[in-house]
Design a protein around this motif. Structure first.
Motif, PDB file in Angstrom:
ATOM      1  N   ARG A   1      44.652 -57.266  22.190  1.00 36.53           N
ATOM      2  CA  ARG A   1      43.928 -58.217  21.327  1.00 36.53           C
ATOM      3  C   ARG A   1      44.562 -58.323  19.955  1.00 36.53           C
ATOM      4  O   ARG A   1      44.677 -59.411  19.395  1.00 36.53           O
ATOM      5  CB  ARG A   1      42.466 -57.816  21.200  1.00 36.53           C
ATOM      6  N   ALA A   2      44.991 -57.191  19.392  1.00 34.76           N
ATOM      7  CA  ALA A   2      45.643 -57.207  18.073  1.00 34.76           C
ATOM      8  C   ALA A   2      46.966 -57.963  18.147  1.00 34.76           C
ATOM      9  O   ALA A   2      47.291 -58.749  17.246  1.00 34.76           O
ATOM     10  CB  ALA A   2      45.866 -55.786  17.582  1.00 34.76           C
ATOM     11  N   LEU A   3      47.723 -57.738  19.203  1.00 34.10           N
ATOM     12  CA  LEU A   3      48.998 -58.443  19.373  1.00 34.10           C
ATOM     13  C   LEU A   3      48.773 -59.939  19.539  1.00 34.10           C
ATOM     14  O   LEU A   3      49.522 -60.755  19.002  1.00 34.10           O
ATOM     15  CB  LEU A   3      49.761 -57.882  20.574  1.00 34.10           C
TER      16      LEU A   3
ATOM     17  N   GLU B   1      59.274 -57.762  21.409  1.00 35.70           N
ATOM     18  CA  GLU B   1      58.463 -57.440  20.236  1.00 35.70           C
ATOM     19  C   GLU B   1      57.051 -57.015  20.640  1.00 35.70           C
ATOM     20  O   GLU B   1      56.497 -56.066  20.076  1.00 35.70           O
ATOM     21  CB  GLU B   1      58.397 -58.636  19.290  1.00 35.70           C
ATOM     22  N   LEU B   2      56.471 -57.696  21.623  1.00 31.53           N
ATOM     23  CA  LEU B   2      55.140 -57.332  22.094  1.00 31.53           C
ATOM     24  C   LEU B   2      55.161 -55.956  22.755  1.00 31.53           C
ATOM     25  O   LEU B   2      54.259 -55.148  22.541  1.00 31.53           O
ATOM     26  CB  LEU B   2      54.605 -58.383  23.064  1.00 31.53           C
ATOM     27  N   SER B   3      56.203 -55.680  23.534  1.00 33.50           N
ATOM     28  CA  SER B   3      56.328 -54.382  24.185  1.00 33.50           C
ATOM     29  C   SER B   3      56.432 -53.261  23.163  1.00 33.50           C
ATOM     30  O   SER B   3      55.793 -52.216  23.297  1.00 33.50           O
ATOM     31  CB  SER B   3      57.566 -54.353  25.091  1.00 33.50           C
ATOM     32  N   LYS B   4      57.201 -53.506  22.115  1.00 32.95           N
ATOM     33  CA  LYS B   4      57.359 -52.510  21.052  1.00 32.95           C
ATOM     34  C   LYS B   4      56.027 -52.261  20.348  1.00 32.95           C
ATOM     35  O   LYS B   4      55.630 -51.118  20.127  1.00 32.95           O
ATOM     36  CB  LYS B   4      58.408 -52.986  20.049  1.00 32.95           C
ATOM     37  N   GLY B   5      55.331 -53.328  19.997  1.00 33.50           N
ATOM     38  CA  GLY B   5      54.036 -53.191  19.334  1.00 33.50           C
ATOM     39  C   GLY B   5      53.023 -52.463  20.197  1.00 33.50           C
ATOM     40  O   GLY B   5      52.262 -51.622  19.722  1.00 33.50           O
TER      41      GLY B   5
ATOM     42  N   ALA C   1      57.066 -61.229  14.933  1.00 30.09           N
ATOM     43  CA  ALA C   1      57.697 -62.533  14.728  1.00 30.09           C
ATOM     44  C   ALA C   1      56.689 -63.521  14.157  1.00 30.09           C
ATOM     45  O   ALA C   1      55.484 -63.321  14.220  1.00 30.09           O
ATOM     46  CB  ALA C   1      58.235 -63.063  16.049  1.00 30.09           C
ATOM     47  N   GLU C   2      57.217 -64.589  13.633  1.00 31.72           N
ATOM     48  CA  GLU C   2      56.343 -65.613  13.092  1.00 31.72           C
ATOM     49  C   GLU C   2      55.438 -66.143  14.192  1.00 31.72           C
ATOM     50  O   GLU C   2      55.763 -66.081  15.378  1.00 31.72           O
ATOM     51  CB  GLU C   2      57.176 -66.743  12.513  1.00 31.72           C
ATOM     52  N   THR C   3      54.294 -66.629  13.803  1.00 30.17           N
ATOM     53  CA  THR C   3      53.335 -67.159  14.765  1.00 30.17           C
ATOM     54  C   THR C   3      53.930 -68.382  15.442  1.00 30.17           C
ATOM     55  O   THR C   3      54.443 -69.276  14.799  1.00 30.17           O
ATOM     56  CB  THR C   3      52.028 -67.544  14.060  1.00 30.17           C
TER      57      THR C   3
ATOM     58  N   GLY D   1      45.269 -63.417  27.407  1.00 31.53           N
ATOM     59  CA  GLY D   1      45.866 -63.557  28.741  1.00 31.53           C
ATOM     60  C   GLY D   1      47.370 -63.735  28.688  1.00 31.53           C
ATOM     61  O   GLY D   1      48.100 -63.187  29.516  1.00 31.53           O
ATOM     62  N   PHE D   2      47.845 -64.501  27.706  1.00 31.70           N
ATOM     63  CA  PHE D   2      49.285 -64.712  27.556  1.00 31.70           C
ATOM     64  C   PHE D   2      49.986 -63.390  27.248  1.00 31.70           C
ATOM     65  O   PHE D   2      50.995 -63.052  27.867  1.00 31.70           O
ATOM     66  CB  PHE D   2      49.551 -65.727  26.440  1.00 31.70           C
ATOM     67  N   VAL D   3      49.436 -62.636  26.295  1.00 31.23           N
ATOM     68  CA  VAL D   3      50.054 -61.362  25.914  1.00 31.23           C
ATOM     69  C   VAL D   3      50.011 -60.392  27.091  1.00 31.23           C
ATOM     70  O   VAL D   3      51.002 -59.717  27.394  1.00 31.23           O
ATOM     71  CB  VAL D   3      49.353 -60.756  24.678  1.00 31.23           C
ATOM     72  N   HIS D   4      48.890 -60.336  27.795  1.00 34.38           N
ATOM     73  CA  HIS D   4      48.762 -59.457  28.961  1.00 34.38           C
ATOM     74  C   HIS D   4      49.804 -59.818  30.011  1.00 34.38           C
ATOM     75  O   HIS D   4      50.469 -58.944  30.583  1.00 34.38           O
ATOM     76  CB  HIS D   4      47.347 -59.590  29.530  1.00 34.38           C
ATOM     77  N   ARG D   5      49.982 -61.110  30.264  1.00 30.62           N
ATOM     78  CA  ARG D   5      50.950 -61.573  31.265  1.00 30.62           C
ATOM     79  C   ARG D   5      52.381 -61.219  30.860  1.00 30.62           C
ATOM     80  O   ARG D   5      53.169 -60.751  31.677  1.00 30.62           O
ATOM     81  CB  ARG D   5      50.804 -63.083  31.479  1.00 30.62           C
ATOM     82  N   ILE D   6      52.723 -61.422  29.591  1.00 33.65           N
ATOM     83  CA  ILE D   6      54.067 -61.108  29.112  1.00 33.65           C
ATOM     84  C   ILE D   6      54.340 -59.607  29.264  1.00 33.65           C
ATOM     85  O   ILE D   6      55.423 -59.202  29.703  1.00 33.65           O
ATOM     86  CB  ILE D   6      54.246 -61.528  27.634  1.00 33.65           C
ATOM     87  N   LEU D   7      53.368 -58.778  28.896  1.00 32.83           N
ATOM     88  CA  LEU D   7      53.544 -57.328  29.030  1.00 32.83           C
ATOM     89  C   LEU D   7      53.702 -56.926  30.496  1.00 32.83           C
ATOM     90  O   LEU D   7      54.546 -56.096  30.830  1.00 32.83           O
ATOM     91  CB  LEU D   7      52.370 -56.579  28.394  1.00 32.83           C
TER      92      LEU D   7
END
Length: 72
Positions: free
Chosen positions: A34-36, A22-26, A2-4, A45-51
């Protein structure tokens, strides 16, 4: 991906669920947290928390380990 999303903006409801999917799929495709984070403009930390909230089974840390080299 998705767009930033503007850094620091609060994501709730449908936007958060969409980003989580989308993050789960990636992540399932093999991308690192880190790439996500870089792709979405969010923090590690945000991406880790969402996952974690999405019940994604996180991979263990990679990289060389001392014992692995001797086993081969």
């Amino acid at each position: 991906m998705a767009e930033t999303v503007k850094k620091g903006s609060r994501l709730t409801g449908a936007e958060r669920e969409t980003l989580a999917a989308e993050l789960s799929k990636g992540y399932a495709e093999g991308k690192s947290i880190r790439a996500l984070a870089e792709e979405t403009g969010r923090s590690y930390g945000f991406v880790h928390r969402i996952l974690s909230e999405s019940d994604v089974s996180l991979r263990s840390r990679g990289g060389a380990t001392r014992g692995r080299a001797r086993q081969q």
